[in-house]
Structure formats: C-alpha cells, structure tokens
Scaffold this motif. Structure first.
Motif, short mmCIF file in Angstrom:
data_model
loop_
_atom_site.label_atom_id
_atom_site.label_comp_id
_atom_site.label_asym_id
_atom_site.label_seq_id
_atom_site.Cartn_x
_atom_site.Cartn_y
_atom_site.Cartn_z
N GLN A 7 -28.00 17.17 -33.12
CA GLN A 7 -28.04 17.67 -34.49
C GLN A 7 -29.39 17.36 -35.11
O GLN A 7 -29.97 16.30 -34.84
CB GLN A 7 -26.98 16.98 -35.35
CG GLN A 7 -25.57 17.24 -34.93
CD GLN A 7 -24.59 16.45 -35.79
OE1 GLN A 7 -24.87 15.35 -36.23
NE2 GLN A 7 -23.43 17.03 -36.03
N ASP A 8 -29.86 18.26 -35.97
CA ASP A 8 -31.05 17.97 -36.76
C ASP A 8 -30.64 16.98 -37.84
O ASP A 8 -29.58 17.08 -38.43
CB ASP A 8 -31.59 19.23 -37.44
CG ASP A 8 -32.22 20.19 -36.45
OD1 ASP A 8 -32.56 19.75 -35.34
OD2 ASP A 8 -32.38 21.37 -36.79
N LYS A 9 -31.48 16.01 -38.07
CA LYS A 9 -31.21 15.07 -39.15
C LYS A 9 -32.37 15.08 -40.13
O LYS A 9 -33.51 15.34 -39.74
CB LYS A 9 -31.00 13.65 -38.61
CG LYS A 9 -32.23 13.04 -37.95
CD LYS A 9 -31.97 11.64 -37.49
CE LYS A 9 -33.24 11.06 -36.85
NZ LYS A 9 -33.08 9.70 -36.42
N PRO A 10 -32.12 14.83 -41.38
CA PRO A 10 -33.20 14.82 -42.35
C PRO A 10 -34.16 13.68 -42.10
O PRO A 10 -33.76 12.59 -41.70
CB PRO A 10 -32.49 14.61 -43.69
CG PRO A 10 -31.05 14.74 -43.43
CD PRO A 10 -30.82 14.61 -41.96
N LYS A 11 -35.42 13.95 -42.30
CA LYS A 11 -36.43 12.91 -42.16
C LYS A 11 -36.29 11.96 -43.33
O LYS A 11 -36.17 12.38 -44.48
CB LYS A 11 -37.82 13.56 -42.17
CG LYS A 11 -38.95 12.62 -41.88
CD LYS A 11 -38.93 12.19 -40.44
CE LYS A 11 -40.17 11.38 -40.12
NZ LYS A 11 -40.13 10.83 -38.81
N GLY A 12 -36.30 10.68 -43.05
CA GLY A 12 -36.07 9.70 -44.09
C GLY A 12 -37.18 9.56 -45.11
O GLY A 12 -36.94 9.49 -46.30
N SER A 13 -38.42 9.54 -44.66
CA SER A 13 -39.53 9.39 -45.59
C SER A 13 -40.80 9.96 -44.99
O SER A 13 -40.90 10.16 -43.79
CB SER A 13 -39.72 7.93 -45.97
OG SER A 13 -40.09 7.19 -44.82
#
Length: 115
Positions: free
Chosen positions: A43-49
């Motif tokens: 799954q693609d996950k959002p980049k944290g920062s």
C-alpha cells in the motif's frame, strides 16, 4: 518484493494481520509453517514529513506538480521541478508529494527517499 519510498507492506495469514513489531520473530513463533498461505499487501502510505524542512503538517500527498504549482500562484504549464531525493525531473502531470512550507516535490515511490 521490492519496497521503496512511500510504500508499506502488510502480511496476512488467514485472518491474522502481522504487526511491524513481529518482524524479528521466527516463522514458527508466528504460526507460519509449510502449506500456510501467506499474503503480502503493498500500500502507498503518506509521507510523514518533508526531508528538507522536516515539517509534517504542510506535506500534501499524491498531488500533481502542475496543480500544486498553480496553487502557489504560478502558471501550471510553466513549472520546472526535480525530485528533492533523486533529482530526476518531474513532469507537471506527475503524482508526487509536495511540501507547502519549502515548496519542494518528491516522487511517492522514490527509491532514494528512505536511504
């Protein structure tokens, strides 16, 4: 299975989802043996920062360069950006992550992002 950039992998056996902290356990300790069906879900996950300014609340994920550039007050067809990790040019229609704070972009699945 290659996993780079903003991708996570979840392993499932039957109805059991394995957690990241179980990664150091043996297959036997996890209840996995010969004939057991193990499924991997990428799954693609959002980049944290942002890796440049380290700001997390200003990161937009899965956006196009052109639309973001236009949102910053510039013409969508007059943008010229490169990935902040691998320096490969990014087209205005490419889906990327963007930092509102320092106005930079990077590929969602950039192989250099996690090094």
């Amino acid at each position: 299975m290659a996993v780079v950039g903003d991708v996570k992998v979840e392993f499932v056996a039957g109805t059991r989802h394995f957690e990241a902290h179980e990664g150091s356990k043996t297959l036997v300790a996890l209840g996995i043996s010969g004939g057991c069906l193990l499924t991997a879900v990428k799954q693609d996950k959002p980049k944290g920062s942002c890796s440049l300014c380290f700001c997390g609340y200003t990161v937009n994920c899965d956006v196009t360069v052109g639309a973001t550039h236009e949102g910053w007050g510039h013409r969508w067809n007059k943008c010229n950006y490169s990935c902040t990790h691998c320096f490969v040019p990014i087209q205005s229609s490419d889906k990327v992550n963007a930092c509102e704070s320092c106005k930079c972009f990077w590929h969602r699945k950039c192989p250099v992002a996690n090094e």
